[in-house]
Design a protein around this motif. Structure first.
Motif, PDB file in Angstrom:
ATOM      1  N   ASN A  45       0.877  -1.112  -0.029  1.00 35.74           N
ATOM      2  CA  ASN A  45      -0.071   0.039   0.010  1.00 35.74           C
ATOM      3  C   ASN A  45       0.953   1.257  -0.075  1.00 35.74           C
ATOM      4  N   HIS A  46       0.967   2.004  -1.038  1.00 32.28           N
ATOM      5  CA  HIS A  46       1.758   3.137  -1.327  1.00 32.28           C
ATOM      6  C   HIS A  46       1.026   4.458  -0.768  1.00 32.28           C
ATOM      7  N   VAL A  47      -0.430   4.261  -0.484  1.00 30.33           N
ATOM      8  CA  VAL A  47      -1.123   5.431  -0.129  1.00 30.33           C
ATOM      9  C   VAL A  47      -1.162   5.658   1.605  1.00 30.33           C
ATOM     10  N   GLU A  48      -1.134   4.629   2.255  1.00 25.70           N
ATOM     11  CA  GLU A  48      -0.812   4.825   3.690  1.00 25.70           C
ATOM     12  C   GLU A  48      -0.576   3.439   4.506  1.00 25.70           C
ATOM     13  N   SER A  49       0.686   3.526   4.758  1.00 31.49           N
ATOM     14  CA  SER A  49       1.149   2.392   5.457  1.00 31.49           C
ATOM     15  C   SER A  49       2.333   2.533   6.448  1.00 31.49           C
ATOM     16  N   ILE A  50       2.648   1.815   7.610  1.00 31.16           N
ATOM     17  CA  ILE A  50       3.735   1.973   8.263  1.00 31.16           C
ATOM     18  C   ILE A  50       4.826   1.142   7.711  1.00 31.16           C
ATOM     19  N   TYR A  51       4.576   0.216   6.630  1.00 26.34           N
ATOM     20  CA  TYR A  51       5.768  -0.737   6.167  1.00 26.34           C
ATOM     21  C   TYR A  51       6.637  -0.078   5.088  1.00 26.34           C
ATOM     22  N   GLU A  52       7.746  -0.399   5.146  1.00 24.22           N
ATOM     23  CA  GLU A  52       8.605   0.465   4.127  1.00 24.22           C
ATOM     24  C   GLU A  52       9.142  -0.371   2.973  1.00 24.22           C
ATOM     25  N   ASP A  53       7.852  -0.885   2.142  1.00 24.01           N
ATOM     26  CA  ASP A  53       8.255  -1.732   1.239  1.00 24.01           C
ATOM     27  C   ASP A  53       8.953  -0.877  -0.030  1.00 24.01           C
ATOM     28  N   LYS A  54      10.096  -1.386  -0.563  1.00 23.91           N
ATOM     29  CA  LYS A  54      10.889  -0.701  -1.583  1.00 23.91           C
ATOM     30  C   LYS A  54      11.030  -1.549  -2.712  1.00 23.91           C
ATOM     31  N   TRP A  55      10.894  -0.964  -3.732  1.00 22.14           N
ATOM     32  CA  TRP A  55      11.471  -1.814  -5.218  1.00 22.14           C
ATOM     33  C   TRP A  55      12.852  -1.196  -5.542  1.00 22.14           C
ATOM     34  N   ILE A  56      13.698  -1.933  -5.837  1.00 21.56           N
ATOM     35  CA  ILE A  56      15.060  -1.743  -6.311  1.00 21.56           C
ATOM     36  C   ILE A  56      15.086  -2.513  -7.639  1.00 21.56           C
ATOM     37  N   GLY A  57      14.921  -1.528  -8.828  1.00 15.80           N
ATOM     38  CA  GLY A  57      14.612  -2.107 -10.235  1.00 15.80           C
ATOM     39  C   GLY A  57      13.387  -3.021 -10.028  1.00 15.80           C
ATOM     40  N   ASP A  58      13.651  -4.392 -10.577  1.00 14.19           N
ATOM     41  CA  ASP A  58      12.463  -5.304 -10.504  1.00 14.19           C
ATOM     42  C   ASP A  58      12.095  -5.918  -9.613  1.00 14.19           C
ATOM     43  N   ILE A  59      13.239  -5.836  -8.325  1.00 12.62           N
ATOM     44  CA  ILE A  59      13.005  -6.642  -6.999  1.00 12.62           C
ATOM     45  C   ILE A  59      12.033  -5.767  -6.115  1.00 12.62           C
ATOM     46  N   LEU A  60      11.118  -6.223  -5.337  1.00 13.82           N
ATOM     47  CA  LEU A  60      10.381  -5.660  -4.513  1.00 13.82           C
ATOM     48  C   LEU A  60      10.870  -6.442  -3.138  1.00 13.82           C
ATOM     49  N   HIS A  61      11.087  -5.387  -2.340  1.00 14.85           N
ATOM     50  CA  HIS A  61      11.607  -5.523  -0.960  1.00 14.85           C
ATOM     51  C   HIS A  61      10.570  -5.339   0.032  1.00 14.85           C
ATOM     52  N   TYR A  62       9.793  -6.589   0.231  1.00 16.15           N
ATOM     53  CA  TYR A  62       8.461  -6.432   0.853  1.00 16.15           C
ATOM     54  C   TYR A  62       8.441  -6.612   2.494  1.00 16.15           C
ATOM     55  N   THR A  63       8.102  -5.850   3.228  1.00 14.05           N
ATOM     56  CA  THR A  63       8.072  -6.045   4.756  1.00 14.05           C
ATOM     57  C   THR A  63       7.150  -6.702   5.061  1.00 14.05           C
ATOM     58  N   GLY A  64       7.309  -7.758   6.004  1.00 10.59           N
ATOM     59  CA  GLY A  64       6.431  -8.815   6.424  1.00 10.59           C
ATOM     60  C   GLY A  64       5.083  -8.256   7.413  1.00 10.59           C
ATOM     61  N   MET A  65       4.475  -9.135   7.932  1.00  7.12           N
ATOM     62  CA  MET A  65       3.549  -8.992   8.946  1.00  7.12           C
ATOM     63  C   MET A  65       4.021  -8.518  10.289  1.00  7.12           C
ATOM     64  N   GLY A  66       2.986  -7.843  10.831  1.00  8.08           N
ATOM     65  CA  GLY A  66       3.192  -7.559  12.380  1.00  8.08           C
ATOM     66  C   GLY A  66       3.440  -5.978  12.441  1.00  8.08           C
ATOM     67  N   ARG A  67       2.520  -5.188  13.196  1.00  8.71           N
ATOM     68  CA  ARG A  67       2.536  -3.751  13.348  1.00  8.71           C
ATOM     69  C   ARG A  67       3.148  -3.167  14.579  1.00  8.71           C
ATOM     70  N   LEU A  68       3.439  -3.946  15.503  1.00 10.68           N
ATOM     71  CA  LEU A  68       3.887  -3.503  16.924  1.00 10.68           C
ATOM     72  C   LEU A  68       5.099  -4.539  17.215  1.00 10.68           C
ATOM     73  N   GLY A  69       6.211  -3.859  17.633  1.00  6.68           N
ATOM     74  CA  GLY A  69       7.287  -4.888  18.364  1.00  6.68           C
ATOM     75  C   GLY A  69       7.937  -5.615  17.044  1.00  6.68           C
ATOM     76  N   ASP A  70       8.896  -6.367  17.562  1.00  4.95           N
ATOM     77  CA  ASP A  70       9.628  -7.073  16.513  1.00  4.95           C
ATOM     78  C   ASP A  70       9.098  -8.161  15.763  1.00  4.95           C
ATOM     79  N   GLN A  71       9.106  -8.450  14.541  1.00  2.00           N
ATOM     80  CA  GLN A  71       8.359  -9.160  13.751  1.00  2.00           C
ATOM     81  C   GLN A  71       9.118 -10.765  13.993  1.00  2.00           C
TER      82      GLN A  71
END
Length: 280
Positions: A45-71
């Motif tokens: 979600n690029h509109v509103e999200s706490i997760y820092e998903d990041k594309w580097i070229g064709d690779i999506l570095h997708y942040t896992g599940m868990g909103r509080l504390g260590d995942q």
């Protein structure tokens, strides 16, 4: 009766209920496992999200599940981590407009999951799991227009924030390793908070020629363009220290001439503005 998700094609725009109708998944969450279809739906979600998903070229570095504390590497994080061997197919959706899910297609894990530090929903630093994913088709259905429009919408909201709020968000989103996407051109994903901080600090004055902005934009704000002193393409950081606000003429000059004396002047000017912010 479920619809056949195999009828979907990249670029299709679905509503939340459509996700449930096609995949038999939960109506909530960014990672949704469906045992009925043996699939895992992941949403970036690029509109509103706490997760820092990041594309580097064709690779999506997708942040896992868990909103509080260590995942932890459990529940759907474990499902995604084991997706090469557990028979689950993983499908990516991206959100650039609220409630509109753009179908990107099946993705696959192309490297080992790794851990990094990110903030949780209480702004506390924690350890998260990040999954390097690639579209199986290798071709993204997302257009550059969608990316730019989402950035503009974020910046409109950020204009209402104070200098102090922008400074805090800018520091939190600053990066040395700047993400980029391969669309019709290579497009770097910049921090919208840093953009707005630079413009607010400049206060309508070009930081190079020190003249007032040449005109007002549609919102009645002085028109200045942000520029990275050390270009991102040359390894420059997306940070408050490396970002300035320039009039269109000086911005063009920095891309054509890129004089070292001008770069030094801009660094000194930026330092003066940052000191002013600290003393306020």
């Amino acid at each position: 009766m479920l619809k056949n998700y195999q009828d979907l094609t990249p670029g299709d725009v679905l509503l939340n209920q459509d996700l449930c109708d096609y995949f038999g998944c939960s109506p909530q969450g960014g990672m949704r496992r469906s045992k009925r279809t043996n699939t895992l739906i992941i949403v970036s979600n690029h509109v509103e999200s706490i997760y820092e998903d990041k594309w580097i070229g064709d690779i999506l570095h997708y942040t896992g599940m868990g909103r509080l504390g260590d995942q932890k590497l459990n529940t759907q994080n474990k499902t995604l981590a084991e997706s090469k061997t557990n028979g689950i197919t993983v499908h990516l959706f991206e959100v650039f407009k609220d409630k509109n899910y753009i179908y990107q297609g099946p993705v696959e894990l192309i490297d080992e999951p790794y851990q990094q530090q990110q903030e949780d929903e209480q702004k506390k630093s924690r350890t998260v799991w990040v999954f390097p994913l690639q579209l199986k088709s290798k071709n993204s259905a997302v257009t550059l227009t969608e990316i730019i429009e989402t950035s503009k919408n974020k910046q409109r909201k950020l204009r209402k924030k104070t200098l102090e709020q922008l400074a805090a968000e800018a520091q939190a989103t600053a990066k040395n390793d700047v993400g980029f996407r391969n669309t019709s051109t290579k497009y770097y994903i910049r921090s919208d908070s840093i953009v707005q901080l630079a413009k607010k600090l400049a206060n309508g004055i070009c930081q190079l020629c020190e003249e007032a902005a040449p005109f007002l934009d549609k919102n009645g704000d002085p028109y200045l363009e942000t520029h990275h002193i050390e270009w991102l393409a040359n390894g420059g950081s997306d940070s408050p220290e490396n970002t300035v606000a320039l009039c269109p003429n000086c911005h063009k000059k920095m891309h054509v001439v890129n004089d070292e004396k001008d770069k030094l002047f801009l660094r000194m000017k930026n330092l003066e503005l940052k000191k002013l912010l600290i003393t306020q």
